[in-house]
Design a protein around this motif. Structure first.
Motif, PDB file in Angstrom:
ATOM      1  N   GLN A  78      13.588  70.946  20.335  1.00 13.48           N
ATOM      2  CA  GLN A  78      14.536  69.509  19.667  1.00 13.48           C
ATOM      3  C   GLN A  78      13.811  68.381  19.871  1.00 13.48           C
ATOM      4  N   GLY A  79      12.535  68.389  20.289  1.00  9.54           N
ATOM      5  CA  GLY A  79      11.608  67.212  20.150  1.00  9.54           C
ATOM      6  C   GLY A  79      11.629  66.351  21.529  1.00  9.54           C
ATOM      7  N   PHE A  80      12.039  66.699  22.470  1.00  3.22           N
ATOM      8  CA  PHE A  80      12.085  66.053  23.776  1.00  3.22           C
ATOM      9  C   PHE A  80      10.567  66.081  24.577  1.00  3.22           C
ATOM     10  N   GLU A  81      10.098  65.209  25.114  1.00  2.00           N
ATOM     11  CA  GLU A  81       9.050  65.347  26.132  1.00  2.00           C
ATOM     12  C   GLU A  81       9.151  66.332  27.239  1.00  2.00           C
ATOM     13  N   SER A  82       8.068  66.750  27.590  1.00  3.93           N
ATOM     14  CA  SER A  82       7.966  67.686  28.549  1.00  3.93           C
ATOM     15  C   SER A  82       8.099  66.993  29.987  1.00  3.93           C
ATOM     16  N   LEU A  83       8.627  67.664  30.857  1.00  2.93           N
ATOM     17  CA  LEU A  83       8.977  67.128  32.230  1.00  2.93           C
ATOM     18  C   LEU A  83       7.353  67.449  32.810  1.00  2.93           C
ATOM     19  N   PRO A 123      10.062  70.966  39.038  1.00  2.00           N
ATOM     20  CA  PRO A 123       9.807  69.409  38.287  1.00  2.00           C
ATOM     21  C   PRO A 123       9.717  68.305  39.498  1.00  2.00           C
ATOM     22  N   VAL A 124       8.881  67.558  39.205  1.00  2.00           N
ATOM     23  CA  VAL A 124       8.671  66.161  39.817  1.00  2.00           C
ATOM     24  C   VAL A 124       9.819  65.564  40.013  1.00  2.00           C
ATOM     25  N   LEU A 125      10.554  65.159  41.291  1.00  2.00           N
ATOM     26  CA  LEU A 125      11.644  64.187  41.209  1.00  2.00           C
ATOM     27  C   LEU A 125      11.227  62.579  41.164  1.00  2.00           C
ATOM     28  N   ASN A 126      11.128  62.382  40.062  1.00  2.00           N
ATOM     29  CA  ASN A 126      10.785  61.065  39.851  1.00  2.00           C
ATOM     30  C   ASN A 126      11.915  60.362  38.933  1.00  2.00           C
ATOM     31  N   GLU A 127      11.746  59.072  38.647  1.00  2.00           N
ATOM     32  CA  GLU A 127      12.790  58.351  37.654  1.00  2.00           C
ATOM     33  C   GLU A 127      12.757  58.738  36.113  1.00  2.00           C
ATOM     34  N   ARG A 128      11.484  59.053  35.749  1.00  2.00           N
ATOM     35  CA  ARG A 128      11.309  59.542  34.336  1.00  2.00           C
ATOM     36  C   ARG A 128      11.680  60.786  34.162  1.00  2.00           C
ATOM     37  N   ASN A 129      11.569  61.674  35.108  1.00  2.00           N
ATOM     38  CA  ASN A 129      12.064  63.153  35.097  1.00  2.00           C
ATOM     39  C   ASN A 129      13.604  63.228  35.035  1.00  2.00           C
ATOM     40  N   MET A 130      14.132  62.394  35.548  1.00  2.00           N
ATOM     41  CA  MET A 130      15.450  62.307  36.091  1.00  2.00           C
ATOM     42  C   MET A 130      16.302  61.982  34.651  1.00  2.00           C
ATOM     43  N   GLU A 131      15.590  60.917  33.965  1.00  2.00           N
ATOM     44  CA  GLU A 131      16.269  60.487  33.139  1.00  2.00           C
ATOM     45  C   GLU A 131      16.297  61.250  31.654  1.00  2.00           C
ATOM     46  N   LEU A 132      14.939  62.057  31.500  1.00  2.00           N
ATOM     47  CA  LEU A 132      14.688  63.161  30.450  1.00  2.00           C
ATOM     48  C   LEU A 132      15.548  64.234  30.605  1.00  2.00           C
ATOM     49  N   PHE A 133      15.801  64.655  31.929  1.00  2.00           N
ATOM     50  CA  PHE A 133      16.510  65.922  32.177  1.00  2.00           C
ATOM     51  C   PHE A 133      17.995  65.650  31.937  1.00  2.00           C
ATOM     52  N   LYS A 134      18.640  64.477  32.047  1.00  2.00           N
ATOM     53  CA  LYS A 134      19.812  64.172  31.452  1.00  2.00           C
ATOM     54  C   LYS A 134      20.036  64.340  29.809  1.00  2.00           C
ATOM     55  N   LYS A 135      18.862  64.175  29.226  1.00  2.00           N
ATOM     56  CA  LYS A 135      19.220  64.542  27.522  1.00  2.00           C
ATOM     57  C   LYS A 135      18.986  66.039  27.229  1.00  2.00           C
ATOM     58  N   TYR A 136      18.563  66.802  28.069  1.00  2.00           N
ATOM     59  CA  TYR A 136      18.591  68.203  27.762  1.00  2.00           C
ATOM     60  C   TYR A 136      20.213  68.766  27.918  1.00  2.00           C
TER      61      TYR A 136
END
Length: 103
Positions: free
Chosen positions: A19-24, A90-103
């Motif tokens: 689906q084109g999302f970046e990797s965590l 997964p690393v618990l950082n802001e970038r990952n948390m925002e990206l995870f919400k898109k999945y």
């Protein structure tokens, strides 16, 4: 398959890779095995965590505790974290948390 339950146990970003999302970003683990002859128990429990920066490892596992093994020897595994290798957490950082919400 339609009408069948599928349980996926791999990394969530791999599941949605098409689906084109970046990797965590992931944390991986290196395992360092140490063997001790004629050394009872190395530690009081099977798993002892070390969350501070006082030591270079994050956890020690002593498998002899799990099955109540009766042996004069012991094996421990010290775990250290790394950003290279198999994805464990997964690393618990802001970038990952925002990206995870898109999945």
């Amino acid at each position: 398959p339609k009408g069948k339950l599928v349980i996926y146990t791999g990394p969530v970003d791999s599941y949605f890779a098409g689906q084109g999302f970046e990797s965590l970003e992931y944390r991986s683990i290196n395992f360092h095995i140490e063997r001790y002859k004629n050394y009872g128990f190395y530690q009081p429990n099977s798993v002892v965590n070390y969350p501070g920066k006082e030591v270079a490892f994050t956890r020690i596992v002593e498998y002899k505790h799990f099955l109540n093994q009766q042996t004069p020897h012991t094996v421990i595994v010290k775990e250290t974290t790394t950003d290279k290798g198999d994805p464990y957490y997964p690393v618990l950082n802001e970038r990952n948390m925002e990206l995870f919400k898109k999945y």
